[in-house]
Design a protein around this motif. Structure first.
Motif, PDB file in Angstrom:
ATOM      1  N   ASN B  31       0.827  -1.208   0.000  1.00  0.00           N
ATOM      2  CA  ASN B  31       0.000   0.000   0.000  1.00  0.00           C
ATOM      3  C   ASN B  31       0.862   1.258   0.000  1.00  0.00           C
ATOM      4  OD1 ASN B  31       0.896  -0.004   2.618  1.00  0.00           O
ATOM      5  ND2 ASN B  31      -1.095   0.420   3.538  1.00  0.00           N
ATOM      6  N   LEU B  60      -2.425   7.461  -4.750  1.00  0.00           N
ATOM      7  CA  LEU B  60      -2.237   6.744  -3.487  1.00  0.00           C
ATOM      8  C   LEU B  60      -3.551   6.528  -2.762  1.00  0.00           C
ATOM      9  CD1 LEU B  60       0.963   8.184  -1.804  1.00  0.00           C
ATOM     10  CD2 LEU B  60       0.574   5.929  -2.781  1.00  0.00           C
ATOM     11  N   SER B  61      -4.391   7.551  -2.836  1.00  0.00           N
ATOM     12  CA  SER B  61      -5.660   7.480  -2.140  1.00  0.00           C
ATOM     13  C   SER B  61      -6.513   6.319  -2.679  1.00  0.00           C
ATOM     14  CB  SER B  61      -6.353   8.822  -2.332  1.00  0.00           C
ATOM     15  OG  SER B  61      -7.468   8.896  -1.534  1.00  0.00           O
ATOM     16  N   ARG B  64      -4.954   2.902  -1.710  1.00  0.00           N
ATOM     17  CA  ARG B  64      -5.137   2.512  -0.309  1.00  0.00           C
ATOM     18  C   ARG B  64      -6.593   2.214   0.003  1.00  0.00           C
ATOM     19  NH1 ARG B  64      -0.807   6.904   1.851  1.00  0.00           N
ATOM     20  NH2 ARG B  64       1.019   5.766   1.121  1.00  0.00           N
ATOM     21  N   ARG B  65      -7.465   2.700  -0.823  1.00  0.00           N
ATOM     22  CA  ARG B  65      -8.860   2.361  -0.673  1.00  0.00           C
ATOM     23  C   ARG B  65      -9.067   0.885  -1.005  1.00  0.00           C
ATOM     24  NH1 ARG B  65     -13.703   5.639  -3.491  1.00  0.00           N
ATOM     25  NH2 ARG B  65     -15.268   4.231  -2.686  1.00  0.00           N
ATOM     26  N   GLY B  88     -13.240   6.659   6.646  1.00  0.00           N
ATOM     27  CA  GLY B  88     -12.707   6.399   5.316  1.00  0.00           C
ATOM     28  C   GLY B  88     -13.640   6.893   4.227  1.00  0.00           C
ATOM     29  N   MET B  91     -13.777  10.500   3.776  1.00  0.00           N
ATOM     30  CA  MET B  91     -12.581  10.988   3.123  1.00  0.00           C
ATOM     31  C   MET B  91     -12.687  10.812   1.610  1.00  0.00           C
ATOM     32  SD  MET B  91     -10.094  12.202   4.773  1.00  0.00           S
ATOM     33  CE  MET B  91     -10.338  11.523   6.369  1.00  0.00           C
ATOM     34  N   HIS B  92     -13.243   9.664   1.201  1.00  0.00           N
ATOM     35  CA  HIS B  92     -13.244   9.330  -0.219  1.00  0.00           C
ATOM     36  C   HIS B  92     -14.459   9.859  -0.964  1.00  0.00           C
ATOM     37  CE1 HIS B  92      -9.672   6.795  -0.383  1.00  0.00           C
ATOM     38  NE2 HIS B  92      -9.997   6.381   0.824  1.00  0.00           N
TER      39      HIS B  92
END
Lengths: 289, 235
Positions: B31, B60-61, B64-65, B88, B91-92
């Motif tokens: 990750n 990256l986001s 990592r999701r 999470g 954030m997304h």
């Protein structure tokens, strides 16, 4: 079994003596604080009154109050905060959260340490050169506040960075691993958990700046002014300089007056410190880890 | 590091090996949480779901999701249980309808149910997550990944801070998630690898020594170094 030998007894005696020495040294620390405060209160308290706080000085500053100086200190400190707090916090966030360990970061850190070590009178000269003359602000509140602000900058940066670093790395990793960006992590997790420390640092900065004399002496604080400043380009009186002036430059000042000024100044500083301690206690109580 | 590892979808692959052999480092390459440390350089190819995780195009986001992570020490955020679960997604997809009103409650409930934490905490979802026991915290740390629907979950010694009873509970939970998620489980506890994984890979000094079905690896190791390690001759 396990009884002390003669040597053990001797060691224990020696160790007790050293402990006593250290204790006495520590207690000696309290002495100057107690004497200073006692002296100030003893001589200064009788002259403190509403009129002392809220009237202009009269008769060549030998009578009347200290209102312009009190207000001037408040102006100078607030404006210095306006400059140094955003800049200092931003720099601390960069250094703590973004900067990698490379030569640039090390150079910046070195610069901060050196800035913190510059004597205040040197800051004053810098202020004259840079703000009063080069930027043509003249001797003014603006120039004096900028000088104070630059002086306070390393304090803000270091204390903010320390509070940011006190947030456990695990929280940051948890955030990153969920896909949060660096800024989202700072905004949602790091700042909310370090705000108490940052505020404490800022308040302590206030208390330090309020007492500074040298940096404002040449850049914007006046010996005596019969009126209040109207803009940041005016000069102002300030408590610290007023105290210096009354004690050394003006004949015929009643003995209690300089003590009264000093008492007001130290009351501001101590109440700021108390405020910061209170803040820390409240916010720490709310902390959840 | 010299590693070639093919992790199959939907099963649990455990990574074992003595301390310092590079298990966690390898895991953290997937990750890309390693690269924040200034002194780390990653070489080679890491593919997740058939795509190069180190492609410059990769966000990256988004990576990592898809690739969730559970850490050695439970690290719930110092906010409420409920906010931890929703963190999470907020954030997304800050505008997601799942985050509004009762839809958010459903997200929280289903995530907590999936990790068997719901019954214990349903009456105090607003309590600080950090006030939970370590076992509950680790469950919560797994639960908060689920609303993002990751395909791969990286677990870095998820039980090493827990007592044996809590360890058993978390192992059961990991086993329960098997099938829905691909799981890589780093552990220095060989018994745990044996209990809770389908395949097992043994690493030593930054090298991948052996990767086989867990049962085979423990019963008939091919490499002498593997055999010595699982017999406890070193490590």
């Amino acid at each position: 079994m396990f009884q002390a030998s003669a040597l053990n007894d001797r060691n224990a005696r020696i160790q007790r003596r050293w402990r006593l020495l250290f204790l006495v040294m520590t207690l000696l620390l309290i002495l100057p604080v107690a004497i200073i405060l006692g002296l100030l209160v003893h001589h200064g308290a009788p002259v403190i009154s509403w009129s002392f706080l809220f009237e202009f000085p009269r008769q060549g500053m030998t009578a009347g109050g200290i209102f312009p100086a009190l207000l001037g200190t408040i102006f100078l400190v607030s404006l210095a905060l306006v400059f140094s707090v955003p800049l200092g916090i931003a720099a601390a966030i960069y250094l703590s959260e973004y900067a990698r360990d490379n030569w640039l970061t090390r150079a910046i850190n070195l610069a901060i340490i050196n800035l913190a070590g510059v004597p205040s009178i040197v800051h004053a000269l810098f202020g004259v050169g840079a703000f009063v003359l080069f930027f043509r602000f003249g001797t003014s509140i603006l120039a004096a506040s900028l000088t104070l602000g630059i002086m306070a900058l390393p304090v803000v940066i270091v204390s903010t960075r320390e509070s940011l670093q006190a947030v456990p790395r695990a929280f940051r990793e948890a955030c990153w691993a969920l896909g949060a960006t660096r800024w989202q992590t700072i905004r949602k997790v790091v700042l909310p958990n370090s705000v108490s420390g940052i505020l404490t640092g800022v308040i302590l900065e206030v208390s330090r700046t309020a007492g500074e004399t040298a940096p404002i002496m040449f850049t914007g604080a006046a010996f005596f002014l019969p009126f209040l400043p109207e803009s940041v380009y005016d000069q102002t009186m300030a408590l610290s300089l007023h105290l210096f002036v009354l004690s050394t430059q003006v004949p015929g000042v009643p003995e209690g007056v300089p003590y009264g000024v000093a008492l007001v100044l130290i009351a501001i500083v101590l109440s700021m410190n108390a405020l910061s301690i209170g803040f820390r206690m409240v916010l720490r109580g709310r902390k959840r880890w | 590091m010299d590693v070639d590892l093919d992790v199959k979808r939907g099963i649990i692959t455990s990574l074992i090996g003595p301390s310092g052999c590079g298990k966690s480092t390898l895991l953290r390459c997937v990750n890309r949480i390693n690269e924040r440390l200034g002194y780390v350089r990653t070489e080679g190819l890491v593919e997740v779901l058939g795509h190069d995780a180190y492609d410059p195009q990769v966000d990256l986001s988004q990576l990592r999701r898809q690739v969730g992570m559970v850490f050695q020490r439970p690290n719930p955020l110092p906010i409420s249980i409920r906010d931890n679960i929703l963190f999470g997604q907020r954030m997304h997809e800050p505008d997601s309808p799942d985050l509004a009103g009762s839809a958010a409650d459903d997200v929280v409930e289903s995530a907590l149910r999936e990790v068997l934490l719901w019954d214990g905490v349903k009456d105090h979802l607003d309590r600080a997550a950090t006030s939970l026991s370590l076992e509950e915290q680790q469950k919560l740390c797994i639960a908060r990944l689920l609303p993002l629907k990751p395909s791969l979950i990286l677990m870095d010694e998820p039980c090493s801070a827990l007592d044996p009873k809590a360890t058993a509970v978390i192992e059961d939970l990991i086993w329960k998630l098997r099938g829905d998620y691909t799981i890589i489980l780093v552990t220095h506890n060989m018994a745990q690898a044996r209990r809770a994984s389908d395949e097992c890979a043994f690493m030593l000094m930054g090298r991948m020594i052996e990767h086989r079905k867990t049962d085979d690896l423990f019963v008939t190791p091919k490499d002498q170094r593997t055999a010595d390690y699982i017999e406890g001759r070193y490590g």
